[in-house]
Design a protein around this motif. Structure first.
Motif, PDB file in Angstrom:
ATOM      1  N   UNK A 137       0.827  -1.200   0.000  1.00  6.32           N
ATOM      2  CA  UNK A 137       0.000   0.000   0.000  1.00  6.32           C
ATOM      3  C   UNK A 137       0.860   1.249   0.000  1.00  6.32           C
ATOM      4  N   UNK A 138       1.921   1.229   0.837  1.00  6.43           N
ATOM      5  CA  UNK A 138       2.805   2.387   0.877  1.00  6.43           C
ATOM      6  C   UNK A 138       3.499   2.579  -0.458  1.00  6.43           C
ATOM      7  N   UNK A 139       3.906   1.460  -1.077  1.00  3.71           N
ATOM      8  CA  UNK A 139       4.606   1.545  -2.356  1.00  3.71           C
ATOM      9  C   UNK A 139       3.727   2.134  -3.438  1.00  3.71           C
ATOM     10  N   UNK A 140       2.418   1.920  -3.355  1.00  2.76           N
ATOM     11  CA  UNK A 140       1.490   2.413  -4.365  1.00  2.76           C
ATOM     12  C   UNK A 140       0.727   3.653  -3.884  1.00  2.76           C
ATOM     13  N   UNK A 141       1.215   4.275  -2.813  1.00  2.00           N
ATOM     14  CA  UNK A 141       0.560   5.472  -2.301  1.00  2.00           C
ATOM     15  C   UNK A 141       0.821   6.655  -3.223  1.00  2.00           C
ATOM     16  N   UNK A 142      -0.115   7.572  -3.235  1.00  2.00           N
ATOM     17  CA  UNK A 142       0.010   8.770  -4.051  1.00  2.00           C
ATOM     18  C   UNK A 142      -0.195  10.007  -3.183  1.00  2.00           C
ATOM     19  N   UNK A 143       0.609  11.006  -3.410  1.00  2.00           N
ATOM     20  CA  UNK A 143       0.475  12.297  -2.746  1.00  2.00           C
ATOM     21  C   UNK A 143       0.272  13.346  -3.829  1.00  2.00           C
ATOM     22  N   UNK A 144      -0.765  14.150  -3.676  1.00  6.68           N
ATOM     23  CA  UNK A 144      -1.090  15.154  -4.681  1.00  6.68           C
ATOM     24  C   UNK A 144      -1.470  16.461  -4.009  1.00  6.68           C
ATOM     25  N   UNK A 145      -1.445  17.523  -4.785  1.00  4.18           N
ATOM     26  CA  UNK A 145      -1.825  18.840  -4.291  1.00  4.18           C
ATOM     27  C   UNK A 145      -2.799  19.470  -5.265  1.00  4.18           C
ATOM     28  N   UNK A 146      -3.583  20.407  -4.779  1.00  2.00           N
ATOM     29  CA  UNK A 146      -4.530  21.112  -5.634  1.00  2.00           C
ATOM     30  C   UNK A 146      -4.603  22.569  -5.222  1.00  2.00           C
ATOM     31  N   UNK A 147      -4.944  23.400  -6.171  1.00  3.67           N
ATOM     32  CA  UNK A 147      -5.118  24.824  -5.909  1.00  3.67           C
ATOM     33  C   UNK A 147      -6.202  25.348  -6.833  1.00  3.67           C
ATOM     34  N   UNK A 148      -6.911  26.371  -6.382  1.00  2.01           N
ATOM     35  CA  UNK A 148      -7.977  26.939  -7.206  1.00  2.01           C
ATOM     36  C   UNK A 148      -8.251  28.373  -6.797  1.00  2.01           C
ATOM     37  N   UNK A 201      -9.195  32.114  -2.584  1.00  2.06           N
ATOM     38  CA  UNK A 201      -8.045  31.332  -3.032  1.00  2.06           C
ATOM     39  C   UNK A 201      -7.998  30.084  -2.173  1.00  2.06           C
ATOM     40  N   UNK A 202      -7.905  28.929  -2.801  1.00  2.66           N
ATOM     41  CA  UNK A 202      -8.075  27.664  -2.090  1.00  2.66           C
ATOM     42  C   UNK A 202      -6.991  26.680  -2.499  1.00  2.66           C
ATOM     43  N   UNK A 203      -6.738  25.705  -1.633  1.00  2.00           N
ATOM     44  CA  UNK A 203      -5.755  24.685  -1.972  1.00  2.00           C
ATOM     45  C   UNK A 203      -5.709  23.589  -0.932  1.00  2.00           C
ATOM     46  N   UNK A 204      -5.131  22.453  -1.316  1.00  2.00           N
ATOM     47  CA  UNK A 204      -5.073  21.342  -0.392  1.00  2.00           C
ATOM     48  C   UNK A 204      -4.049  20.299  -0.768  1.00  2.00           C
ATOM     49  N   UNK A 205      -3.866  19.337   0.134  1.00  2.00           N
ATOM     50  CA  UNK A 205      -2.987  18.190  -0.062  1.00  2.00           C
ATOM     51  C   UNK A 205      -3.785  16.921   0.175  1.00  2.00           C
ATOM     52  N   UNK A 206      -3.529  15.883  -0.630  1.00  3.25           N
ATOM     53  CA  UNK A 206      -4.239  14.618  -0.499  1.00  3.25           C
ATOM     54  C   UNK A 206      -3.273  13.448  -0.548  1.00  3.25           C
ATOM     55  N   UNK A 246     -23.816  33.724  -9.324  1.00  2.44           N
ATOM     56  CA  UNK A 246     -22.961  33.253 -10.401  1.00  2.44           C
ATOM     57  C   UNK A 246     -21.532  33.134  -9.898  1.00  2.44           C
ATOM     58  N   UNK A 247     -20.777  32.204 -10.451  1.00  4.16           N
ATOM     59  CA  UNK A 247     -19.383  32.065 -10.057  1.00  4.16           C
ATOM     60  C   UNK A 247     -18.583  31.452 -11.202  1.00  4.16           C
ATOM     61  N   UNK A 248     -17.288  31.670 -11.151  1.00  2.00           N
ATOM     62  CA  UNK A 248     -16.356  31.069 -12.093  1.00  2.00           C
ATOM     63  C   UNK A 248     -15.140  30.606 -11.305  1.00  2.00           C
ATOM     64  N   UNK A 249     -14.505  29.537 -11.772  1.00  5.48           N
ATOM     65  CA  UNK A 249     -13.348  29.025 -11.056  1.00  5.48           C
ATOM     66  C   UNK A 249     -12.336  28.418 -12.017  1.00  5.48           C
ATOM     67  N   UNK A 250     -11.106  28.369 -11.542  1.00  4.58           N
ATOM     68  CA  UNK A 250     -10.041  27.695 -12.270  1.00  4.58           C
ATOM     69  C   UNK A 250      -9.246  26.882 -11.252  1.00  4.58           C
ATOM     70  N   UNK A 251      -8.924  25.640 -11.591  1.00  5.25           N
ATOM     71  CA  UNK A 251      -8.271  24.743 -10.649  1.00  5.25           C
ATOM     72  C   UNK A 251      -7.046  24.096 -11.264  1.00  5.25           C
ATOM     73  N   UNK A 252      -6.074  23.803 -10.394  1.00  5.79           N
ATOM     74  CA  UNK A 252      -4.860  23.089 -10.782  1.00  5.79           C
ATOM     75  C   UNK A 252      -4.719  21.857  -9.901  1.00  5.79           C
ATOM     76  N   UNK A 253      -4.194  20.779 -10.480  1.00  5.75           N
ATOM     77  CA  UNK A 253      -3.854  19.567  -9.729  1.00  5.75           C
ATOM     78  C   UNK A 253      -2.392  19.217  -9.992  1.00  5.75           C
ATOM     79  N   UNK A 254      -1.696  18.790  -8.927  1.00  5.60           N
ATOM     80  CA  UNK A 254      -0.283  18.483  -9.043  1.00  5.60           C
ATOM     81  C   UNK A 254      -0.002  17.134  -8.402  1.00  5.60           C
TER      82      UNK A 254
END
Length: 213
Positions: free
Chosen positions: A18-29, A48-53, A203-211
């Protein structure tokens, strides 16, 4: 409880795998108007928003996410901490269950609360339930949020998302929110409305990034 040597070795092998196949990612928007269940969280302004997963192939995941907020008080930051498990009930239905803590560092007493949630997806339809788990001055189950979301593919890789939700209970105001979103790649624009209180169409608009990390 006792384990046999074989069971212990198998457990260790599973952990290493499980550890070997673990993934760490980040996001921002960035979003022009931060809405949560149809309610404005930044006084109608941008956020302005962001997180780690973290996730692994077993289905377990955990993460944190933050955003600026403005409720007219001392709270300026929302910090969410969550963990859960995803999997499949059968060939058609997938699920996501977990716990999320909504925290507001520096905010007034009683703002922080936690929910248990479950989301179940079949093709383009997702239905969800979120139940209040803990909050100052409230009991388990004092709020309930039910939702349904449907995704419709459009031409040129656009997607139309339709949403309806019902928020009720002693810990919440009784509201129904409806919304629609048009999304493509990292962009999204949407419209949302609640049936009580501030009944303006938002109304709203957004743009997001994933890393990938």
């Amino acid at each position: 409880m006792k384990k046999t040597l074989l069971a212990t070795l198998l457990g260790a092998t599973t952990l290493v795998s499980s550890v070997a196949h673990a993934e760490l990612s980040a996001n921002a928007s960035v979003v022009s108007n931060y809405l949560w269940r149809g309610l404005e969280q930044a006084d109608g302004g941008p956020a302005v928003q962001g997180g780690l997963d973290y996730s692994n192939e077993s289905g377990f995941y955990a993460g944190t996410w933050a955003s600026n907020v403005d409720f007219g008080g001392d709270a300026k930051i929302e910090l969410d901490l969550y963990g859960g498990y995803t999997g499949s009930l059968n060939d058609k239905i997938e699920f996501d269950v977990g716990y999320v803590l909504f925290a507001y560092p520096g905010g007034e007493d009683g703002l922080n609360f936690g929910e248990l949630y479950g989301n179940f997806s079949m093709d383009a339809l997702t239905v969800g339930i979120a139940v209040l788990a803990n909050a100052t001055g409230a009991d388990f189950g004092d709020s309930l949020y039910l939702s349904a979301d449907y995704a419709i593919p459009l031409s040129n890789d656009f997607e139309l998302g339709l949403h309806i939700g019902s928020y009720s209970g002693d810990f919440s105001s009784d509201t129904i929110d409806i919304g629609a979103t048009i999304a493509k790649d990292s962009w999204a624009v949407g419209v949302s409305k609640v049936d009580e209180g501030d009944d303006e169409i938002k109304l709203y608009a957004s743009y997001a990034w994933d890393f990938a990390l």
